[in-house]
Write a protein that holds these residues in place. Structure first.
Motif, mmCIF file in Angstrom:
data_model
loop_
_atom_site.group_PDB
_atom_site.id
_atom_site.type_symbol
_atom_site.label_atom_id
_atom_site.label_comp_id
_atom_site.label_asym_id
_atom_site.label_seq_id
_atom_site.Cartn_x
_atom_site.Cartn_y
_atom_site.Cartn_z
ATOM 1 N N VAL A 1 0.845 -1.199 0.000
ATOM 2 C CA VAL A 1 0.000 0.000 0.000
ATOM 3 C C VAL A 1 0.880 1.248 0.000
ATOM 4 O O VAL A 1 0.560 2.243 -0.654
ATOM 5 C CB VAL A 1 -0.965 -0.015 1.212
ATOM 6 C CG1 VAL A 1 -1.610 1.337 1.430
ATOM 7 C CG2 VAL A 1 -2.017 -1.094 1.039
ATOM 8 N N ILE A 2 1.999 1.186 0.700
ATOM 9 C CA ILE A 2 2.916 2.328 0.746
ATOM 10 C C ILE A 2 3.459 2.629 -0.650
ATOM 11 O O ILE A 2 3.492 3.781 -1.088
ATOM 12 C CB ILE A 2 4.070 2.052 1.740
ATOM 13 C CG1 ILE A 2 3.517 1.863 3.152
ATOM 14 C CG2 ILE A 2 5.095 3.180 1.706
ATOM 15 C CD1 ILE A 2 4.516 1.312 4.146
ATOM 16 N N ALA A 3 3.882 1.576 -1.364
ATOM 17 C CA ALA A 3 4.415 1.769 -2.726
ATOM 18 C C ALA A 3 3.317 2.260 -3.668
ATOM 19 O O ALA A 3 3.572 3.117 -4.518
ATOM 20 C CB ALA A 3 5.009 0.478 -3.250
ATOM 21 N N ILE A 4 2.124 1.740 -3.518
ATOM 22 C CA ILE A 4 1.015 2.171 -4.377
ATOM 23 C C ILE A 4 0.688 3.643 -4.110
ATOM 24 O O ILE A 4 0.376 4.393 -5.042
ATOM 25 C CB ILE A 4 -0.205 1.257 -4.197
ATOM 26 C CG1 ILE A 4 0.126 -0.132 -4.768
ATOM 27 C CG2 ILE A 4 -1.446 1.845 -4.840
ATOM 28 C CD1 ILE A 4 -0.898 -1.195 -4.471
ATOM 29 N N LEU A 5 0.799 4.057 -2.869
ATOM 30 C CA LEU A 5 0.628 5.476 -2.545
ATOM 31 C C LEU A 5 1.667 6.310 -3.295
ATOM 32 O O LEU A 5 1.344 7.363 -3.854
ATOM 33 C CB LEU A 5 0.755 5.681 -1.033
ATOM 34 C CG LEU A 5 0.580 7.091 -0.504
ATOM 35 C CD1 LEU A 5 -0.820 7.597 -0.785
ATOM 36 C CD2 LEU A 5 0.873 7.120 0.984
ATOM 37 N N GLY A 6 2.890 5.813 -3.343
ATOM 38 C CA GLY A 6 3.940 6.493 -4.106
ATOM 39 C C GLY A 6 3.626 6.553 -5.588
ATOM 40 O O GLY A 6 3.879 7.569 -6.246
#
Length: 176
Positions: A124-129
């Motif tokens: 989810v963190i990478a997708i936020l990026g």
């Protein structure tokens, strides 16, 4: 005498490791695609990077809020992963297994479930990026959040020591 994994169990663990590497490679794909979009200038974002400096509340910018949100997801995912892992160890210690392979299979299937759930949480963190990148073309934020996500992935790496620990009599949770 140290117990080691059977060939079949080792192959099963290797397959789990390969899946982990494939999923972790997705972060590199995110970065590669983002880099190519920036270099080739084939994509125009709807906003500029300056939009991230907009104040949300109490003087906190959108950019700072993104990193704070990523940190909360990372810490929450790590705490939940450790809690889930302890529950798995406890459940394994309460079981009576006929063979080491039975114990390994019990442990492997449940660990794989924990691993994939938490990899999804860290992703989810990478997708936020990726979302921030697509909205602003801020490659630095994409890269930073992908690195934070990868650190979470590393916490869930299914290395051999986690699996051999279960087959050892020295496991602190094993009932004597």
């Amino acid at each position: 005498m140290q117990n080691t994994l059977s060939d079949e169990s080792q192959k099963s663990l290797n397959a789990l490791m390969v899946r982990w590497f494939i999923i972790a490679a997705s972060l590199v794909v995110y970065l590669f695609i983002g880099y190519m979009l920036v270099v080739t200038q084939t994509y125009t974002s709807p906003y500029t990077v300056e939009i991230l400096q907009t104040t949300l509340f109490s003087g906190m910018s959108i950019h700072a809020a993104l990193y704070l949100f990523a940190a909360i997801i990372f810490i929450g995912g790590d705490v939940h992963a450790k809690s889930s892992y302890k529950k798995l160890l406890l459940a394994a210690s309460e079981q009576k297994f006929k063979t080491k392979d039975d114990e390994f299979n019990f442990y492997r299937t449940r660990y794989a479930s924990i691993m994939f759930v938490h990899i999804a949480i860290f992703n989810v963190i990478a997708i936020l990026g990726v979302i921030v990148f697509l909205v602003t073309l801020d490659f630095a934020t994409l890269m930073n959040l992908s690195i934070v996500s990868l650190l979470g992935f590393v916490l869930m790496f299914p290395h051999k020591a986690k699996f051999e620990f279960q087959t050892e009599k020295s496991c602190p949770l094993k009932k004597k």
